[in-house]
Structures are given as structure tokens and as C-alpha cells.
Write a protein that holds these residues in place. Structure first.
Motif, short mmCIF file in Angstrom:
data_model
loop_
_atom_site.label_atom_id
_atom_site.label_comp_id
_atom_site.label_asym_id
_atom_site.label_seq_id
_atom_site.Cartn_x
_atom_site.Cartn_y
_atom_site.Cartn_z
N ASP A 205 -31.94 14.68 50.60
CA ASP A 205 -32.34 15.25 49.32
C ASP A 205 -31.57 16.55 49.13
O ASP A 205 -31.85 17.56 49.77
N VAL A 206 -30.56 16.50 48.26
CA VAL A 206 -29.66 17.64 48.05
C VAL A 206 -30.28 18.56 47.00
O VAL A 206 -30.58 18.12 45.89
N GLY A 207 -30.45 19.83 47.35
CA GLY A 207 -31.16 20.74 46.46
C GLY A 207 -32.63 20.37 46.43
O GLY A 207 -33.20 20.05 45.39
N CYS A 208 -33.26 20.42 47.61
CA CYS A 208 -34.60 19.83 47.79
C CYS A 208 -35.72 20.67 47.19
O CYS A 208 -36.88 20.23 47.17
N GLY A 209 -35.40 21.88 46.72
CA GLY A 209 -36.44 22.69 46.10
C GLY A 209 -37.58 22.98 47.05
O GLY A 209 -37.37 23.33 48.22
N TRP A 210 -38.80 22.82 46.56
CA TRP A 210 -40.00 23.12 47.34
C TRP A 210 -40.51 21.89 48.09
O TRP A 210 -41.65 21.86 48.53
N GLY A 211 -39.66 20.88 48.22
CA GLY A 211 -39.97 19.75 49.10
C GLY A 211 -40.72 18.60 48.46
O GLY A 211 -41.15 17.68 49.16
N SER A 212 -40.84 18.58 47.12
CA SER A 212 -41.67 17.55 46.48
C SER A 212 -41.12 16.15 46.68
O SER A 212 -41.87 15.21 46.99
N ILE A 272 -31.46 15.93 42.46
CA ILE A 272 -32.31 16.05 41.27
C ILE A 272 -32.23 17.49 40.75
O ILE A 272 -32.78 18.41 41.35
N GLY A 273 -31.53 17.68 39.65
CA GLY A 273 -31.44 19.01 39.05
C GLY A 273 -30.62 19.98 39.87
O GLY A 273 -30.79 21.19 39.74
N MET A 274 -29.72 19.50 40.69
CA MET A 274 -28.89 20.34 41.53
C MET A 274 -27.45 20.39 41.07
O MET A 274 -26.77 21.41 41.18
N ALA A 275 -26.94 19.27 40.52
CA ALA A 275 -25.51 19.17 40.23
C ALA A 275 -25.06 20.15 39.15
O ALA A 275 -23.86 20.44 39.05
N GLU A 276 -25.99 20.67 38.34
CA GLU A 276 -25.63 21.69 37.34
C GLU A 276 -25.09 22.95 37.98
O GLU A 276 -24.40 23.74 37.33
N GLY A 298 -25.05 2.27 50.40
CA GLY A 298 -26.00 3.35 50.13
C GLY A 298 -25.96 3.78 48.67
O GLY A 298 -24.95 3.65 47.99
N ARG A 299 -27.09 4.31 48.22
CA ARG A 299 -27.23 4.68 46.81
C ARG A 299 -27.37 6.19 46.63
O ARG A 299 -28.01 6.88 47.43
N LEU A 300 -26.81 6.66 45.52
CA LEU A 300 -26.98 8.04 45.06
C LEU A 300 -27.71 8.02 43.74
O LEU A 300 -27.33 7.30 42.81
N LEU A 301 -28.78 8.82 43.63
CA LEU A 301 -29.44 9.03 42.34
C LEU A 301 -29.15 10.47 41.92
O LEU A 301 -29.63 11.43 42.53
N ASN A 302 -28.31 10.60 40.90
CA ASN A 302 -27.86 11.90 40.41
C ASN A 302 -28.58 12.20 39.08
O ASN A 302 -28.31 11.57 38.06
N HIS A 303 -29.53 13.13 39.13
CA HIS A 303 -30.36 13.50 37.97
C HIS A 303 -29.83 14.84 37.46
O HIS A 303 -29.93 15.85 38.15
N GLN A 304 -29.23 14.86 36.26
CA GLN A 304 -28.44 16.02 35.85
C GLN A 304 -28.49 16.24 34.34
O GLN A 304 -28.40 15.30 33.56
#
Length: 452
Positions: A205-212, A272-276, A298-304
Motif C-alpha cells: 500500500d503506497v502512501g498508506c496514510g493512517w493504515g485504513s 490511493i490518493g498518492m500519485a498526485e 500482479g495488479r496495480l490499483l491507481n486511484h488518482q
């Protein structure tokens, strides 16, 4: 002699060549403008000096953050009206430079200078950060500093705004009446299903934030997770949360740059919300690095978040307010650019879902949380910082609603050489069926008829 509000209204209309759509209340208590309209409150003539020394968005932002201007009424309505008045008046609207050729307008400009006196540049609010030169942007050091500016403002403040989920990205709404907590849970589950998470898999989890996302993936889908963030405060919060959930054997949280992750391969990666934060100059490197960390299949889910493309992309400039006060060095790219770079890195892009309206709903809930607990929000940060968050979230909600920006989930695969993607024939199989990340390959007898 005219009072200050009348003078301000007249000067604004002369300088821009358009009727002011809101009411103005000045520092001397005077008011002018359409009766009953939402009101822009100019609390101090220092606001004029800020605009004269830094015309445009940054001057307005400084005046807002410092409390020199405020809004009496619906903030969304005022922002909508001012956006049209200042930035979106169409091709036929005269520019300020055009207007200044008019002797009467030049006279109005001189009057504005006199009204703003003494003409001394006010200091920028302390919440403003200094922008990095292009040469030094998106180094490991500058990215860590930028992330700290935005995220290390206090976990208690973020809890107040985000609610118990502590998810700082677009939720996924079944209806506008759903709770924020349910919508964020549904977003995490949607990501998990798109990634096909199953027990025994490894997720980065890249840019994992607060771990959610890490907690959801480990608890609901039985995967092992490595989460990376550059924020010390986020990492501390996530580790405590993971311990409380009894998931320390499944989740590792690191304060680490994604470029320094070396323990692949992973079965799946969520971003998730990191690539910006990556930047245009580094985006292909980002895509290459993540692909190298994935196993074949393997899969990447890029939420941007994405901006709309411009006729002249070389003329694109970042948003001054966002860059100075919210996301230093953040850069938005058009969706087509992002997909193209992922493909250049060798990914096979298999699904793109736009969830623009969902982010508008999410932001409005965050604004409502902040406004409902305003004194506490100010106490946890500062008056200026709380004002930054209120303005940027409200303005962003309108930007999503009016299609000025969007947000997309892009599912990409490191497709093996033999070409087997591992995806179901019906591309959005993940939207149906029981939880648990069931993932059916072509030929699986369970494939139909429930695919979407």
C-alpha cells in the motif's frame, strides 16, 4: 465621501468590467451590493494590499488565511459566484490589461492604491510554505518535507475532519444519504475486489496514510500488507491502530519512500490518493518502480485525481493556493497522460472508473465535519490552518461538481509473457458476489451470469 464598501464595489466593477455578483461589507461597517446576496466581508484594508502586491489567487488566499476577508453566508455559493466573476467569464470578457487602457479604469486603480494605504507589503501568513525550485522538486528530501507540511498537522485534527475511518481519499457512495463511514468502507472494499485480494497474498500500500486500507485488506481478506508513508505522524497512528486490531503479524508500516522499497515481488499494489504527489517529471519512474515490484500477473490499483487537458499543455501551471498552503509540489495530470505513462512502463491498463461525483460528496462531508467542530479544529491546529482546510475542501468540492477536475481508479496489470491477465471475461466481476475477493479466470464455471 463614499463609504468603503461602495468604493470597493465600484472599483472592482470598473477594474473587471463586470457587475459584482455578491454583497460587500467593509472594515468600517458599510455595505454595498445586491440585497440579500451572500456577503464578502473585508475586515481590514490590509486585504487590498495583499491583492495589490500579489494579484490573483495567491493574494486572495493570503487574505483569507490571515482572516482579512471572510464570508457571511453559504461559502459554496460565494465561491461559485466569485469563480465565475474572476476566472470563468468567457472569451468575450475583457481582461484587466484591456480595462487598464481605459482612463477611467486607470483612475479607479489609482483609487484602489489610495484606499489600501499605507502601501507596505504585508507578510505572508505563517501557514504558507515556500515553493521548491523545479530543479529541487520531487527529490526524496523535498517530497518528505512536502508530505510533512500537509499530513503532520495533528492526527486529532484529521480525526475531526475525516471521521472514524481516517480515510483521506474519495469515498464510494451508494447514495448521498449513506454515512461517510459506510462509503469509505465500500471504497476500500471496491479496491480490494479490483485487486482480487485473497488470503496469503502480499499487498503493498503506497502512501498508506493512517493504515485504513492495510487494516481492511488484512482483516477482511487475509492478506499480508506492507504500508509505506513519509509521514511520521501517520505511521505512529497506523501502528497503534494495527496493534489494537490484533493485526501486527500481518501488517508492517514503514516510514519509507516508495522508491526505496526493495522487497518485491508483491501480488498487488494499491496507490490511493498518492500519485498526485509524484510529479510529472517523475511519473514514468513511479510507474516503472511499481511494475518492478509486482510479480507477473500482479495488479496495480491507481486511484488518482486528474485535471482536464489544456490546448497548450506547456502553459499549464499549478494552482497557487494549493501549492502554497495545501499540497506543496503536488501536480495533477490529465487521465490520458496517466494511462499513457502506465502503458509506457509496461502495464496493461484493464479498467478505468471515474468517480468524480463521489469526491464532491466526500468533500462536502469533510467540510461539514470541520464546520460542526470549528472551535476544536482551530484549537488543534491554528485559525489560519483551519481556514486553509475549509477553503480548499469547499473549493475542491465545487471543482469536482463542475467537472473542472476528476478522480479515477485505474486498474493495471503486469501481464505475464503468455498474456494471461487473470481477469474475468466480464470486466467488472468484482462488483458482484460475496466478499472475499473471489476472482474467476476465463473458463471458470462460476463466471456467469452474475458479472457486471
Amino acid at each position: 465621501m463614499q463609504d468603503a464598501a461602495v468604493r470597493l464595489k465600484n472599483l472592482a466593477e470598473q477594474l473587471t468590467g463586470a457587475e459584482l455578483p455578491i454583497r460587500v461589507r467593509a472594515w468600517d461597517g458599510s455595505e454595498a451590493g445586491p440585497p440579500g446576496a451572500p456577503t464578502l466581508v473585508v475586515r481590514h484594508r490590509r486585504a487590498l494590499r495583499r491583492l495589490l502586491w500579489k494579484p490573483g489567487e495567491l493574494g486572495l488566499a493570503r487574505a483569507w488565511v490571515a482572516g482579512d476577508i471572510d464570508v457571511d453566508g453559504d461559502l459554496y455559493v460565494v465561491l461559485d459566484l466569485l469563480a465565475e466573476y474572476i476566472w470563468e467569464r468567457g472569451e468575450d470578457a475583457r481582461t484587466l490589461a484591456d480595462n487598464l487602457r481605459d482612463p477611467e479604469v486607470r483612475s479607479a486603480a489609482r483609487s484602489l492604491f489610495r484606499l489600501a494605504a499605507p502601501f507596505v507589503p504585508p507578510p505572508a501568513p505563517r501557514e504558507e510554505t515556500r515553493r521548491q525550485s523545479r530543479l529541487h522538486r520531487h527529490t526524496r528530501g523535498s517530497d518528505k518535507k512536502a508530505v510533512s507540511h500537509h499530513y503532520d498537522v495533528g492526527n486529532d485534527f484529521y480525526e475531526l475532519v475525516l471521521g472514524p475511518s481516517m480515510v483521506y481519499s474519495c469515498a464510494y457512495w451508494e447514495s448521498p444519504d449513506a454515512t461517510l463511514e459506510d462509503a469509505q468502507r465500500d471504497k476500500l472494499e471496491l479496491v480490494a475486489r479490483k485487486l482480487g485480494l485473497r488470503p496469503g497474498m502480499r499487498l503493498l500500500d503506497v502512501g498508506c496514510g493512517w493504515g485504513s486500507m492495510a487494516v481492511h485488506a488484512a482483516r477482511e481478506h487475509g492478506v499480508s500488507v506492507v504500508g509505506v508513508t513519509l509521514s511520521q505522524e501517520q505511521a505512529a497512528y497506523a501502528r497503534k491502530r494495527i496493534a489494537q486490531e490484533g493485526l501486527t503479524d500481518r501488517i508492517e508500516i514503514r516510514v519509507q519512500d516508495y522508491r526505496d522499497v526493495r522487497d518485491g515481488p508483491y501480488d498487488a499494489i494499491s496507490s490511493i490518493g498518492m500519485a498526485e504527489h509524484v510529479g510529472a517529471d517523475r511519473y514514468l519512474e513511479y510507474a516503472n518502480d511499481l511494475r518492478a515490484l509486482l510479480k507477473p500477473g500482479g495488479r496495480l490499483l491507481n486511484h488518482q485525481i486528474a485535471r482536464r487537458p489544456q490546448a497548450d499543455e506547456s502553459a499549464y501551471t499549478v494552482d497557487e493556493f494549493i501549492d502554497a498552503y495545501v499540497f506543496p509540489d503536488g501536480e495533477l495530470a490529465p487521465l490520458g497522460t496517466t494511462v499513457g505513462l502506465l502503458e509506457r512502463a509496461g502495464f496493461e491498463v484493464r479498467d478505468v472508473e471515474s468517480i468524480r461525483e463521489h469526491y464532491a460528496l466526500t468533500l462536502r462531508r469533510w467540510v461539514a465535519n470541520l464546520e460542526a467542530h470549528w472551535p476544536e479544529g482551530v484549537r488543534l491546529t491554528s485559525p489560519g490552518r483551519a481556514r486553509v482546510w475549509r477553503l480548499y475542501m469547499a473549493a475542491s468540492a465545487l471543482a469536482f461538481e463542475h467537472n473542472r477536475i476528476g478522480v479515477n481508479q485505474v486498474l493495471a496489470i503486469r501481464t505475464p509473457e503468455e498474456g494471461t491477465s487473470g481477469l474475468p471475461l466480464r470486466a467488472r466481476k468484482w462488483l458482484s458476489g460475496p466478499p472475499g475477493g473471489e476472482d474467476f479466470s476465463p473458463g471458470d464455471e462460476k463466471l456467469s451470469p452474475s458479472g457486471v
